[in-house]
Design an enzyme around this catalytic site. Structure first.
Site, PDB file in Angstrom:
ATOM      1  N   VAL B  77       7.417 -22.237  -9.390  1.00 37.23           N
ATOM      2  CA  VAL B  77       6.366 -22.556  -8.438  1.00 37.23           C
ATOM      3  C   VAL B  77       5.915 -21.253  -7.775  1.00 37.23           C
ATOM      4  O   VAL B  77       6.747 -20.487  -7.282  1.00 37.23           O
ATOM      5  CB  VAL B  77       6.911 -23.525  -7.365  1.00 37.23           C
ATOM      6  CG1 VAL B  77       5.847 -23.857  -6.342  1.00 37.23           C
ATOM      7  CG2 VAL B  77       7.455 -24.789  -8.021  1.00 37.23           C
ATOM      8  N   CYS B  78       4.629 -20.997  -7.768  1.00 38.30           N
ATOM      9  CA  CYS B  78       4.114 -19.758  -7.172  1.00 38.30           C
ATOM     10  C   CYS B  78       4.382 -19.739  -5.671  1.00 38.30           C
ATOM     11  O   CYS B  78       3.986 -20.660  -4.947  1.00 38.30           O
ATOM     12  CB  CYS B  78       2.628 -19.628  -7.407  1.00 38.30           C
ATOM     13  SG  CYS B  78       1.882 -18.311  -6.420  1.00 38.30           S
TER      14      CYS B  78
END
Lengths: 98, 119, 123
Positions: B77-78
């Site tokens: 997940v960024c």
């Protein structure tokens, strides 16, 4: 190149833009994009014309989900998710026209 | 073949994450490797452990966690996109990890194909 | 593991800035990609050309104006910026309206450029 289009041609210009620049290879229609590959759709003529230089595929589960599986345009090949994977693998590169 | 996947939309709002999930499953069934799944833009919401869909609906978040567990998938997940949208370590579903955008570029370099699912 | 590999990366921008977050978050990936020493190209077509429009003033919508960042890209060795001619034409814009130097390509040349890439990320 494999061009992946997921937008209805009557809602967004993704297919139109893709067809404008795409030189060769294939187009895979998924999600709402499959609507372009159905008989009577306003985009059908453009798609049929493009079929002379690009191979056209549509994702069968997305056609079925929208009740359009019986109206697939001639010249369009339907594939399942396995076929989707094969198309990505077969082409050197791919681009999603979001 | 090694695939990398980028998902740009959240669960339930857009079909992108469903399509990506079914693509990953089909690829794994065919013996391919999923090098990494990268969640960006609203796609970070796929990692929220606070998601509670109605019982008769698919559980998109749990489905990703399960696939990750079964196939040792790297679900990233960024961090910048996640912090903007309230996704943090405390509410991260199993199998996901938070990391930088460099992980997306690295996945693009290391995989044979990168496929984007979004709006 | 990825050391030494140089791939042709293309970032395709087809959306106007501010209406959605895609333009900004695309730019964030582009900046990160510079650290990986890859062969990076940026494409602006359709409404994406508006990302490069001169004179953006975002005070009134209380958003950060990120357009100056495009001018800073050459400092990151990102110098390949391509704009499709037909997209400019359809929006009443010319190269003079853009805040950075770009290479303007015809639709056919744009298609050829895309065919030549290894990794295409679209936003």
């Amino acid at each position: 190149m494999l061009h992946i289009v997921n937008k209805s041609p009557l809602e967004r210009n993704s297919l139109e833009s893709c067809l404008r620049v795409a030189q060769s290879g294939a187009i895979l229609l998924i999600e709402d994009g499959v609507l372009a590959a159905t008989r009577g759709n306003a985009a059908a003529a453009t798609l049929t014309e493009a079929a002379s230089r690009l191979k056209i595929y549509a994702l069968a589960p997305d056609l079925e989900a929208r009740g359009m599986q019986d109206r697939v345009l001639e010249g369009v090949t339907t594939v399942d998710y396995g076929g989707f994977v094969d198309l990505v693998a077969e082409h050197k590169n791919c681009q999603s026209w979001l | 073949m090694k695939f990398a996947i980028m998902i740009n939309e959240g669960p339930y709002q857009h079909q992108a994450t469903d399509s990506a999930y079914l693509f990953c499953k089909a690829a794994l069934d065919k013996g391919h490797e999923i090098r990494r799944v990268f969640f960006y833009h609203d796609g970070v919401n796929n990692a929220s452990s606070l998601t509670e869909p109605p019982q008769d609906d698919r559980n998109i978040v749990a489905r990703w966690s399960k696939l990750a567990e079964e196939h040792k998938l790297d679900l990233v997940v960024c961090v910048a996109a996640a912090l903007r949208r309230g996704i943090q370590e405390e509410n991260l579903a199993p199998g996901f990890r938070i990391s930088g955008l460099g992980q997306l570029v690295e996945a693009g370099i290391e995989a044979d194909r990168l496929v984007t699912f979004g709006d | 593991m990825s050391e030494g590999v140089v791939k042709k990366f293309m970032f395709v921008n087809r959306k106007s800035p501010y209406g959605t977050v895609y333009a900004l978050e695309s730019l964030e990936v582009v900046l990160i990609s510079a650290a990986f020493d890859q062969d990076v190209s940026l494409v602006f077509m359709d409404d994406g050309v508006y990302q490069l429009k001169k004179g953006q003033q975002t005070k009134g919508i209380e958003n950060k104006n990120f357009s100056p960042t495009y001018r800073a890209l050459d400092g990151y060795d990102i110098e390949k910026l391509y704009v499709e001619q037909e997209s400019l034409d359809a929006r009443g814009l010319t190269e003079d309206d853009l805040l950075v130097d770009v290479t303007v390509l015809s639709k056919a040349d744009m298609g050829k450029l895309m065919d030549d890439m290894d990794v295409v990320l679209s936003f």
